[in-house]
Design a protein around this motif. Structure first.
Motif, PDB file in Angstrom:
ATOM      1  N   GLU A 317       0.867  -1.178   0.000  1.00 51.70           N
ATOM      2  CA  GLU A 317       0.000   0.000   0.000  1.00 51.70           C
ATOM      3  C   GLU A 317       0.900   1.223   0.000  1.00 51.70           C
ATOM      4  N   ARG A 346      -7.370  -1.899 -13.016  1.00 51.96           N
ATOM      5  CA  ARG A 346      -7.074  -3.332 -13.100  1.00 51.96           C
ATOM      6  C   ARG A 346      -6.593  -3.659 -14.509  1.00 51.96           C
ATOM      7  N   GLU A 363      -8.267  -1.319  -5.629  1.00 54.58           N
ATOM      8  CA  GLU A 363      -9.183  -2.385  -5.209  1.00 54.58           C
ATOM      9  C   GLU A 363      -8.483  -3.716  -5.472  1.00 54.58           C
ATOM     10  N   VAL A 364      -8.181  -4.454  -4.405  1.00 59.95           N
ATOM     11  CA  VAL A 364      -7.376  -5.672  -4.566  1.00 59.95           C
ATOM     12  C   VAL A 364      -8.152  -6.921  -4.155  1.00 59.95           C
ATOM     13  N   ARG A 365      -9.470  -6.794  -4.044  1.00 57.71           N
ATOM     14  CA  ARG A 365     -10.268  -7.957  -3.649  1.00 57.71           C
ATOM     15  C   ARG A 365     -10.090  -9.092  -4.653  1.00 57.71           C
ATOM     16  N   ASN A 366      -9.871 -10.283  -4.134  1.00 59.15           N
ATOM     17  CA  ASN A 366      -9.668 -11.505  -4.930  1.00 59.15           C
ATOM     18  C   ASN A 366      -8.401 -11.476  -5.785  1.00 59.15           C
ATOM     19  N   ALA A 367      -7.510 -10.533  -5.524  1.00 55.84           N
ATOM     20  CA  ALA A 367      -6.243 -10.523  -6.278  1.00 55.84           C
ATOM     21  C   ALA A 367      -5.449 -11.799  -6.026  1.00 55.84           C
ATOM     22  N   THR A 391     -14.408 -10.788 -11.611  1.00 58.43           N
ATOM     23  CA  THR A 391     -15.324 -11.341 -10.598  1.00 58.43           C
ATOM     24  C   THR A 391     -14.934 -12.750 -10.169  1.00 58.43           C
ATOM     25  N   THR A 393     -13.568 -15.820  -8.185  1.00 65.34           N
ATOM     26  CA  THR A 393     -13.367 -16.087  -6.756  1.00 65.34           C
ATOM     27  C   THR A 393     -12.675 -17.432  -6.573  1.00 65.34           C
ATOM     28  N   TYR A 394     -12.253 -17.709  -5.329  1.00 62.96           N
ATOM     29  CA  TYR A 394     -11.656 -19.011  -5.021  1.00 62.96           C
ATOM     30  C   TYR A 394     -12.654 -20.130  -5.289  1.00 62.96           C
TER      31      TYR A 394
END
Length: 401
Positions: A317, A346, A363-367, A391, A393-394
């Motif tokens: 960050e 992205r 925004e680093v969600r699910n990176a 979008t 996901t694991y």
């Protein structure tokens, strides 16, 4: 079995833990140029900022229990006699040796680079010296806009120092970010008051670091200078030992060097980048841990292997901007797929049906999902549309949906 470890970084610490898991009674001697050793080097900017104490960087100091620690630099390797030489004259016999001497800062050929008040940020001692120099109201010039240079500039600014970063390229954070991503981070830095001088470099450091002259002819006032133009593997002491060295020490998937009983790990050793297929020298903390763990297991008689990791694999960050960059992030053209929404950026890079690079900024969600796919070179198949939409996901990967 007796083990000698040359170097006191995270690769050494990971190796010690691995050795103990296989052989709790192993005799281990650690030779470290630093005292204390085995601290969390990525946290040194927080020491400069004054947000961490030196002892906060050693949460795993208990791992050295039962380890003989010798403070000094490794100076020679007699592979035939299996003896490690240490400055001061001590000779340490071993049955297994780990080379983990890390790397040292590159020193550019600049007039005045040897002047007082010219700093680096590689060790804990460096961090403490920078913290001492970073008085509120002081001015500093940081040479190098890579990851270390930017984190150093951020730490100094946090302490009230007026900072200018000088970078010879046209953007910061190469090769971790492309130009668009770097521009977003640069804007955040400049909003913080950190000045950037791109496409320029220092031609001369004035006496006692009290100012610099840039190649463009521009003059910058300073109270001190920090050099952050990269590192090089610390392999000079291995000259004449017979160990194979290219960019760094050559190892196989087990961490074994070209010499019997001698292993290497961390940024003194080469690894294979699964994305590019090239042999690279990685300064990444996570890669050093993995290499140390594998080498230590095999040194103690266990069995472990590691195929390598991406050369680019950063999560950080900077000035409130979260970022993740993995793999081949500089590719352009039809292979590059971008999304830009305000402060969110992205970029995904495809190599056929395989994800080969990704940048997440803001925004680093699910990176982590994307990072794992890149490292494993997993074909996307029916997941491609979701991946490009951001979008994935694991659960999608686990269920193949």
């Amino acid at each position: 079995m007796s083990h000698a470890i040359a170097g006191g970084g995270i690769a050494a610490l990971a190796a010690i833990r691995a050795i103990r898991r296989v052989d709790a009674a192993a005799r281990i001697t650690l030779v470290s140029a630093e005292d204390p050793c085995c601290y969390f080097r990525p946290m040194t900017p927080l020491v400069v900022r004054g947000e961490r104490r030196p002892e906060d960087l050693r949460p795993e100091a208990d791992a050295l229990a039962g380890v003989r620690v010798v403070t000094g630099r490794a100076t020679s390797l007699d592979a035939a006699a299996r003896v490690l030489g240490v400055e001061g004259g001590e000779r340490i016999p071993y049955e297994r040796l780990l080379i983990a001497t890390g790397s040292s800062p590159c020193v550019p050929e600049i007039a005045g680079v040897g002047e007082p008040n010219v700093h680096y940020l590689r060790t804990l001692a460096d961090a403490l010296a920078l913290r001492e120099a970073a008085r509120p109201g002081a001015a500093a010039v940081v040479l190098g806009g890579g990851f270390v240079g930017i984190k150093t500039a951020e730490a100094l600014a946090q302490r009230g120092v007026a900072v200018t970063v000088v970078e010879r390229e046209g953007q910061i954070l190469l090769p971790r970010l492309d130009a668009a991503g770097a521009a977003l981070v640069a804007a955040a830095l400049e909003a913080r008051g950190i000045a950037l001088a791109l496409r320029d470099t220092i031609a001369e450091i004035l006496p006692r670091g009290r100012g610099v002259r840039l190649a463009s002819g521009r003059a910058l006032a300073s109270d001190f200078v920090c050099i952050a133009v990269g590192v090089r593997p610390s392999v000079a002491w291995l000259a004449g030992s017979g160990v194979a060295v290219e960019k760094a020490v050559v190892v196989d998937e087990r961490g074994q060097t070209s010499l019997p009983g001698v292993y290497a790990a961390g940024d003194v050793a080469q690894i294979r980048d699964p994305v590019s297929g090239r042999s690279v020298v990685s300064a990444l903390w996570t890669n050093a841990v993995q290499m140390g763990r594998v080498a230590g297991t095999n040194m103690a008689g266990g069995t472990a292997a590691w195929a390598g990791g991406p050369e680019v694999f950063n999560a950080a960050e900077i000035e409130g901007v979260p970022m993740v960059s993995v793999g081949e992030v500089l590719a352009e053209g039809e292979r590059a797929h971008r999304v830009r929404r305000g402060p969110v950026y992205r970029k995904l890079v495809l190599d056929g049906d395989v994800l080969s690079g990704a940048i997440f900024l803001g925004e680093v969600r699910n990176a982590g999902v994307y990072s794992a796919l890149i490292a494993a070179r997993t074909p996307l198949g029916r997941l491609k549309d979701k991946a490009l939409a951001g979008t994935l996901t694991y659960a999608d990967v686990a269920l193949g949906r």
